[in-house]
Design an enzyme around this catalytic site. Structure first.
Site, mmCIF file in Angstrom:
data_model
loop_
_atom_site.group_PDB
_atom_site.id
_atom_site.type_symbol
_atom_site.label_atom_id
_atom_site.label_comp_id
_atom_site.label_asym_id
_atom_site.label_seq_id
_atom_site.Cartn_x
_atom_site.Cartn_y
_atom_site.Cartn_z
ATOM 1 N N ASP A 32 0.830 -1.205 0.000
ATOM 2 C CA ASP A 32 0.000 0.000 0.000
ATOM 3 C C ASP A 32 0.866 1.256 0.000
ATOM 4 O OD1 ASP A 32 -2.360 1.412 -0.012
ATOM 5 O OD2 ASP A 32 -2.675 1.288 2.151
ATOM 6 N N HIS A 49 2.490 4.024 -8.975
ATOM 7 C CA HIS A 49 2.252 2.606 -9.264
ATOM 8 C C HIS A 49 3.448 1.996 -9.989
ATOM 9 C CE1 HIS A 49 -1.680 2.639 -7.613
ATOM 10 N NE2 HIS A 49 -2.179 3.482 -8.499
ATOM 11 N N LEU A 143 10.919 -20.313 -4.946
ATOM 12 C CA LEU A 143 9.906 -19.440 -4.351
ATOM 13 C C LEU A 143 8.628 -19.421 -5.188
ATOM 14 C CD1 LEU A 143 9.118 -17.055 -2.377
ATOM 15 C CD2 LEU A 143 10.117 -15.533 -4.083
HETATM 16 C C1 IPE Z 1 -5.337 -2.711 -0.425
HETATM 17 O O1 IPE Z 1 -5.019 -1.372 -0.539
HETATM 18 C C2 IPE Z 1 -5.335 -3.357 -1.772
HETATM 19 C C3 IPE Z 1 -4.022 -3.541 -2.391
HETATM 20 C C4 IPE Z 1 -2.884 -3.232 -1.871
HETATM 21 C C5 IPE Z 1 -4.057 -4.128 -3.713
HETATM 22 P P1 IPE Z 1 -6.143 -0.241 -0.691
HETATM 23 O O2 IPE Z 1 -5.430 1.041 -0.775
HETATM 24 O O3 IPE Z 1 -7.056 -0.590 -1.791
HETATM 25 O O4 IPE Z 1 -6.945 -0.383 0.688
HETATM 26 P P2 IPE Z 1 -7.815 0.679 1.481
HETATM 27 O O5 IPE Z 1 -8.836 1.213 0.530
HETATM 28 O O6 IPE Z 1 -6.900 1.743 1.975
HETATM 29 O O7 IPE Z 1 -8.407 -0.084 2.620
HETATM 30 C C1 IPE Z 2 -1.452 0.390 -3.476
HETATM 31 O O1 IPE Z 2 -1.251 1.749 -3.458
HETATM 32 C C2 IPE Z 2 -1.668 -0.147 -4.861
HETATM 33 C C3 IPE Z 2 -3.040 -0.629 -5.129
HETATM 34 C C4 IPE Z 2 -4.025 -0.635 -4.280
HETATM 35 C C5 IPE Z 2 -3.291 -1.127 -6.463
HETATM 36 P P1 IPE Z 2 -2.461 2.776 -3.405
HETATM 37 O O2 IPE Z 2 -2.846 3.154 -4.786
HETATM 38 O O3 IPE Z 2 -3.573 2.235 -2.578
HETATM 39 O O4 IPE Z 2 -1.774 3.994 -2.675
HETATM 40 P P2 IPE Z 2 -2.448 4.995 -1.644
HETATM 41 O O5 IPE Z 2 -3.055 4.183 -0.550
HETATM 42 O O6 IPE Z 2 -3.488 5.763 -2.410
HETATM 43 O O7 IPE Z 2 -1.326 5.853 -1.154
HETATM 44 MG MG MG Z 3 -4.072 2.428 -0.628
#
Ligand code: IPE
Ligand code: IPE
Ligand code: MG
Length: 252
Positions: A32, A49, A143
């Protein structure tokens, strides 16, 4: 005598004290913070990303080097469809790009690619690339990188219930056959042991629907580090911490 033996299995790896006889078998990561990483640098989320995808390489390398058997990474949740279409397209594009770029090298390193989640909702070209990667690496025994794609714990359990109901109707399953082992066998993760350690980056303290059934007794480790800044060293730090914990599974 025993104490001496225990000490000897502890090795300094990149400055961390790692007991190589107690390496977790399965580590799961909620990657995240790509968006916040980009925001901090005044960059578009897409670049966050991209940096997030780049961060995966080092973590796989470290996992492979220290003998972890399964690495589950949460790449796209069933709730991520709520994001703007443009961001979803970017994520699909990056996934194809990642697989095209990295799979050969992963295959050379004996890595097996697996996925959990319902990928049938993905565009066909994405599905093809995923299936190609899985087929190419299916006989590798190093792995296992388990990528969660269109994955949600509740969706997985719902699909599992449906599969089991079908067995009632068509294959003579009876209610008394149902136990935890049977349910486990119908989950997407049926061939994978439960995670020993679950890591979440970027300072959120929640599961966001990841591996709800499987994480019943996983150790949880959180860091403020945004995913694109996460490295093999952070993974070693989490493992060092994990190895100091006493897992009781409800016992004493
Ligand atoms: C969880 O992250 C999903 C992934 C890392 C793919 P999100 O950013 O979607 O989760 P929330 O919305 O903060 O709970
Ligand atoms: C995690 O990073 C990647 C996915 C959920 C695909 P985020 O896109 O959720 O990043 P934040 O939480 O907005 O910083
Ligand atoms: Mg996120």
């Amino acid at each position: 005598m025993r104490a001496i033996k225990d000490m000897s299995s502890i090795k300094k790896i990149e400055g961390f004290d790692i007991d190589i006889e107690k390496i977790p078998k399965h580590i799961a990561i909620i990657m995240d913070g790509n968006g916040r990483w980009a925001q901090k640098r005044k960059l578009p989320r897409a670049l966050g990303h991209r940096a997030g995808v780049d961060a995966i390489r080092d973590v796989i390398e470290t996992s492979s080097n220290i003998g972890i058997s399964y690495l589950s990474i949460y790449a796209f949740s069933t709730e991520n469809w709520k994001r703007p279409q443009e961001e979803i397209s970017t994520l699909m594009k990056l996934l194809i790009e990642y697989l095209r770029k990295e799979v050969k090298e992963l295959h050379k390193n004996n890595v097996r690619i697996n996925t959990i989640g319902n990928i049938k909702k993905f565009p066909e070209d994405v599905q093809n690339e995923i299936n190609k990667a899985k087929e190419l690496t299916e006989h590798n025994n190093g792995l296992c990188v388990n990528i969660a794609l269109n994955y949600g714990g509740r969706d997985e359990i719902t699909r599992t219930v449906k599969k089991i109901c079908n067995e009632f109707l068509n294959d003579g399953l009876v209610i008394d056959d149902i136990d935890e082992k049977l349910i486990n066998a119908y989950l997407d993760s049926s061939n994978i042991p439960d995670p020993d350690l679950l890591i979440r980056t970027s300072g959120e303290y929640r599961l966001s629907n990841f591996l709800l059934w499987q994480c019943a007794y996983s150790e949880l480790w959180f860091t403020e580090v945004h995913w694109p800044d996460f490295t093999g060293k952070h993974l070693l730090q989490a493992i060092e911490d994990f190895q100091k914990r006493q897992r009781r599974f409800g016992g004493i």
